[in-house]
Design an enzyme around this catalytic site. Structure first.
Site, PDB file in Angstrom:
ATOM      1  N   GLU A 225      -2.160  -0.662  -8.627  1.00  8.89           N
ATOM      2  CA  GLU A 225      -3.437  -0.401  -8.685  1.00  8.89           C
ATOM      3  C   GLU A 225      -3.664   1.032  -8.342  1.00  8.89           C
ATOM      4  OE1 GLU A 225      -6.368  -2.615  -5.837  1.00  8.89           O
ATOM      5  OE2 GLU A 225      -4.748  -4.143  -6.047  1.00  8.89           O
TER       6      GLU A 225
ATOM      7  N   LYS B  72       0.918  -1.238   0.015  1.00  2.41           N
ATOM      8  CA  LYS B  72       0.143  -0.154   0.060  1.00  2.41           C
ATOM      9  C   LYS B  72       0.780   1.272   0.026  1.00  2.41           C
ATOM     10  CE  LYS B  72      -4.289  -1.812   0.233  1.00  2.41           C
ATOM     11  NZ  LYS B  72      -5.260  -1.628  -0.705  1.00  2.41           N
TER      12      LYS B  72
ATOM     13  N   ASP C  62      -9.226  -0.112  -9.688  1.00  2.00           N
ATOM     14  CA  ASP C  62      -9.859  -0.776  -8.414  1.00  2.00           C
ATOM     15  C   ASP C  62     -11.145   0.158  -8.002  1.00  2.00           C
ATOM     16  OD1 ASP C  62     -10.808  -2.105  -6.061  1.00  2.00           O
ATOM     17  OD2 ASP C  62      -8.957  -1.871  -5.110  1.00  2.00           O
TER      18      ASP C  62
ATOM     19  N   LYS D  13     -14.181  -6.985  -7.048  1.00  2.00           N
ATOM     20  CA  LYS D  13     -14.474  -7.267  -5.895  1.00  2.00           C
ATOM     21  C   LYS D  13     -16.067  -7.728  -5.675  1.00  2.00           C
ATOM     22  CE  LYS D  13     -10.597  -4.660  -3.506  1.00  2.00           C
ATOM     23  NZ  LYS D  13     -10.285  -3.278  -3.147  1.00  2.00           N
TER      24      LYS D  13
ATOM     25  N   ASP E 182      -0.461  -0.553  -4.644  1.00  4.24           N
ATOM     26  CA  ASP E 182      -1.648   0.047  -4.606  1.00  4.24           C
ATOM     27  C   ASP E 182      -1.680   1.492  -3.911  1.00  4.24           C
ATOM     28  OD1 ASP E 182      -4.361   0.566  -4.392  1.00  4.24           O
ATOM     29  OD2 ASP E 182      -5.127  -1.402  -3.454  1.00  4.24           O
TER      30      ASP E 182
END
Ligand code: MG
Length: 353
Positions: free
Chosen positions: A217, A161, A242, A266, A189
């Site tokens: 991402e 992250k 995303d 997701k 991400d």
């Protein structure tokens, strides 16, 4: 076989360490659990988590959608009209993707139990699943020590992250790259944390330093599709959507406009397995590969996502570590390092120990 009742229950699930991204810090999640009761007594289970900051679903809103329009759409319907049932969940109200996901998962669980099939067999394949492990955004030193631990625990792909204090991001990746060997791949991400020009500069710098990055991402804010395209066109590393991807319609737009290279599906964003299948199939037709991801969610909904990912041929990447962050043991999935074992009992199932 008539659907007789739909009941909702919620409970809090603590995490064993805080989950930090550019958008939020979570120390616990709320699990919204659905029981769908058929006239023969079979109970289909579904679960979901509210992620206000991403999907707009709150726990109160999810419960209201489930015991209101979703329940009304399903009660009295014969579950063997399975596609009608799935469609009714999607069309009975606007928005509420995570509430719809909980109902869609419960429908799949109930129908598979009725057919006495595990969900992966109903969907029709069972390819092996290997998840990455998330490294939360933090100081470069803390992220490097988390990376060492994850590699020791058997994870060869780390999802790192970034995007909170972007000026630290090069140092963060450099610190991780220094402590892992060349077999460890990094997925970055940014959770919308970069500006388009800043993203291009940062990614180009990372490319110059030959960091072992598989893809990145959501570099920029979800609604800035032109910004996403600006980044995609100027870097070599593949860019994945995303937060910009919720629905099948988003999929069409992102692919035909060439805004991105890859998609992160997701269940909590798209409304469940039926919609995830459509998204992955649209992407497959257009030569765009997909990852299955999850929010911080209950193990049960991640289990549903894992069955879907094992069955759909165009789901090529797996990001399903959320249950490993929960204090309670997952019962529908079993993890051996990065390898995920699916249940073979009917529905989403229970893994035998
Ligand atoms: Mg993401």
């Amino acid at each position: 076989m008539i659907i007789q009742d739909l009941q909702v229950n919620s409970r809090k699930l603590p995490l064993h360490m805080p989950f930090k991204t550019a958008l939020r810090i979570a120390t616990e999640i709320e699990s919204i659990e659905v029981s769908l009761i058929l006239e023969n007594g079979v109970i289909g289970k579904g679960a979901a988590a509210p992620t206000f900051v991403i999907t707009g679903d709150s726990s109160e809103g999810m419960e209201a959608a489930l015991i209101g329009p979703i329940k009304n759409a399903l009660i009295g319907l014969d579950i063997t009209l399975f596609q009608t049932a799935l469609q009714r969940v999607q069309s009975c109200c606007v928005g509420n993707p995570s509430a719809k996901a909980a109902a869609d998962i419960a429908l799949h669980d109930a129908y598979c139990k009725l057919l006495n099939l595990p969900l992966h067999a109903f969907l029709g394949d069972k390819k092996p699943l290997h998840t990455c492990m998330t490294i939360g955004v933090d100081t470069p030193e803390k992220m490097a020590s988390d990376a060492i631990k994850s590699v020791k625990d058997g994870f060869q792909i780390l999802k790192v992250k970034v995007g909170a204090n972007p000026e630290l991001d090069i140092d963060r990746i450099e610190a991780i790259q220094e402590v892992v060997d060349e077999t460890t791949k990094l997925r970055l991400d940014a959770n919308q944390g970069w500006k388009p020009k800043q993203a291009v500069w940062l990614i180009n710098e990372m490319e110059k330093r030959e960091f072992n990055i598989e893809f990145i991402e959501q570099p920029v804010v979800s609604y800035d599709l032109e910004g996403l395209k600006f980044v995609t066109e100027r870097v070599g590393v593949p860019i994945m959507a995303d937060e910009s991807l919720f629905s099948a319609k988003d999929t069409m737009k992102l692919i035909t406009g060439r805004y991105i290279d890859l998609l992160n599906i997701k269940l909590m964003k798209c409304g469940g397995i039926s919609q995830a299948w459509t998204i992955a199939s649209i992407a497959e037709t257009n030569g765009v590969e997909c990852m299955i991801g999850s929010m911080m969610e209950p193990a049960f909904s991640v289990g549903a996502a894992a069955h879907f990912a094992a069955a759909h041929p165009n789901v090529k990447y797996f990001d399903l570590d959320a249950p490993l962050w929960l204090s309670e043991e997952p019962d529908v999935l079993k993890y051996n390092g990065a390898d995920i074992q699916l249940s073979d009992s009917p529905g989403i199932g229970v893994v035998e120990n």
